[in-house]
Design an enzyme around this catalytic site. Structure first.
Site, PDB file in Angstrom:
ATOM      1  N   LYS A   1      10.713  -2.132   7.725  1.00 21.46           N
ATOM      2  CA  LYS A   1      10.211  -2.189   7.692  1.00 21.46           C
ATOM      3  C   LYS A   1       9.158  -4.527   7.380  1.00 21.46           C
ATOM      4  O   LYS A   1      10.057  -4.906   6.780  1.00 21.46           O
ATOM      5  CB  LYS A   1       9.106  -1.567   6.195  1.00 21.46           C
ATOM      6  CG  LYS A   1       7.937  -1.879   5.918  1.00 21.46           C
ATOM      7  CD  LYS A   1       7.595  -1.236   4.772  1.00 21.46           C
ATOM      8  CE  LYS A   1       6.497  -2.314   3.074  1.00 21.46           C
ATOM      9  NZ  LYS A   1       5.842  -1.145   2.228  1.00 21.46           N
TER      10      LYS A   1
ATOM     11  N   ASP B   1       2.122  -7.986   1.754  1.00 23.47           N
ATOM     12  CA  ASP B   1       1.358  -7.258   1.349  1.00 23.47           C
ATOM     13  C   ASP B   1       0.175  -7.597   0.043  1.00 23.47           C
ATOM     14  O   ASP B   1       1.002  -7.208  -1.196  1.00 23.47           O
ATOM     15  CB  ASP B   1       2.244  -5.297   0.697  1.00 23.47           C
ATOM     16  CG  ASP B   1       1.516  -4.541   0.993  1.00 23.47           C
ATOM     17  OD1 ASP B   1      -0.102  -4.338   1.442  1.00 23.47           O
ATOM     18  OD2 ASP B   1       2.079  -3.118   0.369  1.00 23.47           O
TER      19      ASP B   1
ATOM     20  N   LYS C   1      -4.110  -4.615  -3.852  1.00 19.74           N
ATOM     21  CA  LYS C   1      -3.736  -4.784  -4.913  1.00 19.74           C
ATOM     22  C   LYS C   1      -3.912  -5.715  -6.067  1.00 19.74           C
ATOM     23  O   LYS C   1      -4.782  -6.460  -6.268  1.00 19.74           O
ATOM     24  CB  LYS C   1      -2.685  -5.018  -5.364  1.00 19.74           C
ATOM     25  CG  LYS C   1      -1.489  -4.019  -3.429  1.00 19.74           C
ATOM     26  CD  LYS C   1      -0.005  -5.098  -3.655  1.00 19.74           C
ATOM     27  CE  LYS C   1       0.736  -3.783  -2.779  1.00 19.74           C
ATOM     28  NZ  LYS C   1       1.182  -2.233  -3.647  1.00 19.74           N
TER      29      LYS C   1
ATOM     30  N   ASP D   1       7.696  -7.895   1.400  1.00 15.01           N
ATOM     31  CA  ASP D   1       7.667  -7.156   1.743  1.00 15.01           C
ATOM     32  C   ASP D   1       8.313  -6.825   3.433  1.00 15.01           C
ATOM     33  O   ASP D   1       7.898  -5.651   4.212  1.00 15.01           O
ATOM     34  CB  ASP D   1       6.312  -6.261   1.706  1.00 15.01           C
ATOM     35  CG  ASP D   1       6.233  -4.987   1.603  1.00 15.01           C
ATOM     36  OD1 ASP D   1       6.906  -3.921   1.632  1.00 15.01           O
ATOM     37  OD2 ASP D   1       4.829  -4.267   1.896  1.00 15.01           O
TER      38      ASP D   1
ATOM     39  N   GLU E   1       0.591   1.081   4.089  1.00 12.27           N
ATOM     40  CA  GLU E   1       0.721   0.502   5.170  1.00 12.27           C
ATOM     41  C   GLU E   1       2.030   0.865   5.602  1.00 12.27           C
ATOM     42  O   GLU E   1       2.346   1.025   7.330  1.00 12.27           O
ATOM     43  CB  GLU E   1       0.609  -1.326   5.558  1.00 12.27           C
ATOM     44  CG  GLU E   1       1.313  -2.193   4.812  1.00 12.27           C
ATOM     45  CD  GLU E   1       1.788  -1.796   3.492  1.00 12.27           C
ATOM     46  OE1 GLU E   1       1.710  -1.059   2.568  1.00 12.27           O
ATOM     47  OE2 GLU E   1       2.847  -2.163   2.986  1.00 12.27           O
TER      48      GLU E   1
ATOM     49  N   ARG F   1       4.622   2.977   5.560  1.00 16.21           N
ATOM     50  CA  ARG F   1       4.670   4.700   6.592  1.00 16.21           C
ATOM     51  C   ARG F   1       4.200   4.240   8.554  1.00 16.21           C
ATOM     52  O   ARG F   1       4.160   4.881   8.712  1.00 16.21           O
ATOM     53  CB  ARG F   1       4.485   5.905   5.539  1.00 16.21           C
ATOM     54  CG  ARG F   1       2.909   5.226   5.315  1.00 16.21           C
ATOM     55  CD  ARG F   1       2.416   6.256   4.225  1.00 16.21           C
ATOM     56  NE  ARG F   1       2.893   5.725   2.690  1.00 16.21           N
ATOM     57  CZ  ARG F   1       2.555   6.775   2.039  1.00 16.21           C
ATOM     58  NH1 ARG F   1       2.537   7.507   1.539  1.00 16.21           N
ATOM     59  NH2 ARG F   1       3.461   6.376   0.534  1.00 16.21           N
TER      60      ARG F   1
HETATM   61  N1  BES Z   1       5.085  -2.497  -0.314  1.00 17.64           N
HETATM   62  C1  BES Z   1       4.627  -1.550  -1.654  1.00 17.64           C
HETATM   63  C2  BES Z   1       5.825  -0.670  -1.955  1.00 17.64           C
HETATM   64  C3  BES Z   1       6.087  -1.737  -3.567  1.00 17.64           C
HETATM   65  C4  BES Z   1       5.848  -2.028  -4.393  1.00 17.64           C
HETATM   66  C5  BES Z   1       7.346  -2.472  -3.141  1.00 17.64           C
HETATM   67  C6  BES Z   1       6.642  -3.119  -5.471  1.00 17.64           C
HETATM   68  C7  BES Z   1       7.689  -3.373  -3.822  1.00 17.64           C
HETATM   69  C8  BES Z   1       7.658  -3.510  -5.402  1.00 17.64           C
HETATM   70  C9  BES Z   1       3.905  -0.012  -0.560  1.00 17.64           C
HETATM   71  O1  BES Z   1       3.390  -0.902   0.186  1.00 17.64           O
HETATM   72  C10 BES Z   1       2.310   0.572  -1.037  1.00 17.64           C
HETATM   73  O2  BES Z   1       1.940  -0.410  -1.515  1.00 17.64           O
HETATM   74  N2  BES Z   1       2.919   1.183  -1.659  1.00 17.64           N
HETATM   75  C11 BES Z   1       1.730   2.743  -2.450  1.00 17.64           C
HETATM   76  C12 BES Z   1       1.908   3.580  -1.520  1.00 17.64           C
HETATM   77  C13 BES Z   1       0.760   4.307  -2.181  1.00 17.64           C
HETATM   78  C14 BES Z   1      -0.734   3.875  -2.185  1.00 17.64           C
HETATM   79  C15 BES Z   1       0.858   5.789  -1.868  1.00 17.64           C
HETATM   80  C16 BES Z   1       2.465   2.428  -3.848  1.00 17.64           C
HETATM   81  O3  BES Z   1       3.734   2.373  -3.969  1.00 17.64           O
HETATM   82  O4  BES Z   1       1.894   2.011  -4.848  1.00 17.64           O
HETATM   83 ZN    ZN Z   2       3.935  -2.836   1.718  1.00 15.28          ZN
HETATM   84 MN    MN Z   3       0.862  -1.556   0.257  1.00 14.12          MN
END
Ligand code: BES
Ligand code: ZN
Ligand code: MN
Length: 501
Positions: free
Chosen positions: A265, A270, A277, A288, A349, A351
């Site tokens: 990835k 992000d 966020k 990320d 995003e 996935r």
């Molecule tokens: N890049 C994030 C996941 C992440 C969060 C990595 C904190 C490292 C530290 C990913 O893109 C994300 O935002 N995932 C969401 C998914 C949700 C919307 C289903 C998450 O984990 O909140």
């Molecule tokens: Zn992400």
């Molecule tokens: Mn994300």
């Protein structure tokens, strides 16, 4: 950043007597009563007439893991200081693990900052672990500092183990150095801030690495992505003025028996996009692209170590930002290969870009697929900051997890519970990108990815949201920031496939 200058030295009083090192590193062990010296410290102890453990105990050494105690040599050795580093407890029969040595060497590597030359005797216990730990512990990233502070130790001589030939020791030193250099390639990329590291600049850095290592390189820009139908990468990357890329870097080894596809990835930042966020810690999302960095470093390492494999890193790169051109919640994306996905949350995003890259990777007809990503916050809820979640096809997942543990990087097998698949059903499209509930968030992401993995292909998904980026204090051979996890796991899995098929 790079590794210190490494060499081998015999573990004898005579060799230590001639050394130009300023500091000699010895290991200590936590005993039931008192601190004891780890194997490898014998020659140094002799110069102290066998009283080194007692002297260390007097100044408070206990041998506990990563404890650092310094002792002046008062002319007993050319080196001015003995640096004693704790390995923790040995097991019943007196052995210590490679990871104990690696962490102690890392703690010593950090404590040696500002030193021109050191000798390490930890290598007499485990040469590979001592080299890896020292190099990774010494690592700093000061590219953006006007005053970088103490420089990392410049040169380290490793005392050779009693067993094995000089030739074998030289080969081990070379391989361990290459492994550490690969981890450092990944760390440098992760630590580069998102204003300087964006899809096109990441692609250029990948091109330079490919050229330097004689690897095949290919990059698709936004126009080519559009022409070929990479709807996931384009959707996610659409909000940024810095358009997305798909990079592929390939190594074809001598007598390559197996073909391995890597996917990482590469979200260079992000923000969450329109599903933005919260502000707190959003800066961590500079990391990320840790999966992308790891698979790029791994294919470079496969070439350096001349694995008899074909390895291709597939790297989807995009920046996830909110703007007037962003994709939105409610959009339906047409993914590479034809499946459609309803976007319910633009922050899920990873996935989406991975799905495109996984389908592309399968066109090479690989024997195995290893994908790694900072995919879910839920990974950290489930397993904490240091243990990756490993999902995929049962057998290969368990193989990768066992290897992850053996390397010391850590990782735990996690299931893909069937009942979660229904929660990804979409009103409009083949699939939605989120379930609409919080439960098993790491596993739901794995289930989403599985929809894009070719039937019958053994695959592993390594969620490194926590382990890829250290937001806490330095520990062992891990400093602040990018860790380079899971480069050493991927390297060990590749070695295992080269060996076992
Ligand atoms: N890049 C994030 C996941 C992440 C969060 C990595 C904190 C490292 C530290 C990913 O893109 C994300 O935002 N995932 C969401 C998914 C949700 C919307 C289903 C998450 O984990 O909140
Ligand atoms: Zn992400
Ligand atoms: Mn994300």
């Amino acid at each position: 950043m790079t590794v210190p200058k490494f060499a081998l030295i015999e573990n004898t009083g005579a060799a230590l007597g001639k050394s130009r090192a300023e500091v000699v590193v010895v290991g200590t062990l936590q005993g039931d009563k008192a601190v004891t010296l780890a194997p490898g410290a014998e020659a140094v102890d002799e110069t102290f007439d066998g009283s080194l453990a007692e002297l260390l105990a007097t100044v408070g050494a206990s041998g506990k893991a990563e404890e650092v105690v310094k002792l002046p040599t008062l002319g007993k050795l050319p080196a001015a200081v003995v640096l004693a580093v704790g390995l923790g407890r040995a097991d019943g029969d007196g052995t210590v693990t490679a990871e104990q040595v690696r962490r102690a060497a890392g703690a010593a590597g950090r404590a040696l900052a500002g030193t021109a030359r050191a000798v390490s005797t930890l290598s007499a216990v485990d040469l590979q672990a001592a080299v890896e730990g020292t190099a990774l512990g010494a690592y700093t990233f000061t590219e953006y500092k006007s005053e970088p502070g103490d420089a990392p130790v410049a040169a380290v001589d490793f005392a050779t183990p009693a067993e094995g030939t000089k030739r074998a020791h030289t080969a081990t030193l070379k391989a361990a150095t290459a492994i550490a250099e690969a981890v450092i390639i990944a760390r440098d990329l992760i630590n580069t801030p998102p204003n300087d590291l964006f899809p096109a600049s990441f692609a250029e850095r990948a091109r330079k690495l490919a050229e330097a290592n004689d690897l095949d390189f290919e990059v698709l820009d936004e126009k080519q992505l559009k022409r070929k139908g990479f709807g996931g990468i384009l959707g996610v990357g659409g909000g940024s003025s810095r358009p997305p890329r798909l990079v592929r870097v390939s190594y074809k080894g001598p007598k390559a028996a197996k073909k391995v596809a890597l996917v990482g990835k590469g979200i260079t930042f992000d923000s969450g996009g329109i599903s933005i966020k919260p502000a707190a810690n959003m800066d961590h999302m500079t990391s990320d692209m840790s999966g992308a960095a790891a698979v790029l470093a791994s294919v470079v390492l496969a070439a350096k170590l001349k694995y008899p494999l074909e390895v291709t890193a597939n790297i989807p790169l995009a920046e996830n930002l909110p703007s007037g051109t962003s994709y939105r919640p409610g959009d339906v994306l047409s993914m590479y290969g034809g499946k459609t996905v309803e976007v319910l949350n633009t922050d899920a995003e990873g996935r989406l870009v991975l799905a495109d890259a996984i389908v592309r990777a399968a066109e090479d007809d690989p024997d195995y697929l290893i994908e790694t990503s900072t995919l879910t916050g839920a990974q950290m809820v489930a397993l904490g900051n240091r243990t990756a979640g490993i999902m995929g096809s049962d057998e290969f997942r368990d193989r990768v997890a066992a290897i992850a543990q053996a390397t010391g990087e850590g990782g735990w097998p996690m299931p893909l519970p069937e009942e979660l698949r229904g929660d990804l059903d979409s009103r409009l499209a083949d699939l939605a990108n989120v379930t609409g509930h919080r439960w098993g968030g790491m596993l739901a992401a794995g289930i989403f990815l599985r929809e894009f993995v070719a039937e019958g292909l053994p695959w592993a998904h390594i969620d490194i949201a926590g382990p890829s980026f250290n937001t806490g204090a330095p520990w062992g051979y891990t400093g602040k920031g990018g860790t380079g996890v899971p480069v050493r796991t991927i390297a060990a899995v590749l070695a295992d496939i080269a060996d076992q098929g």
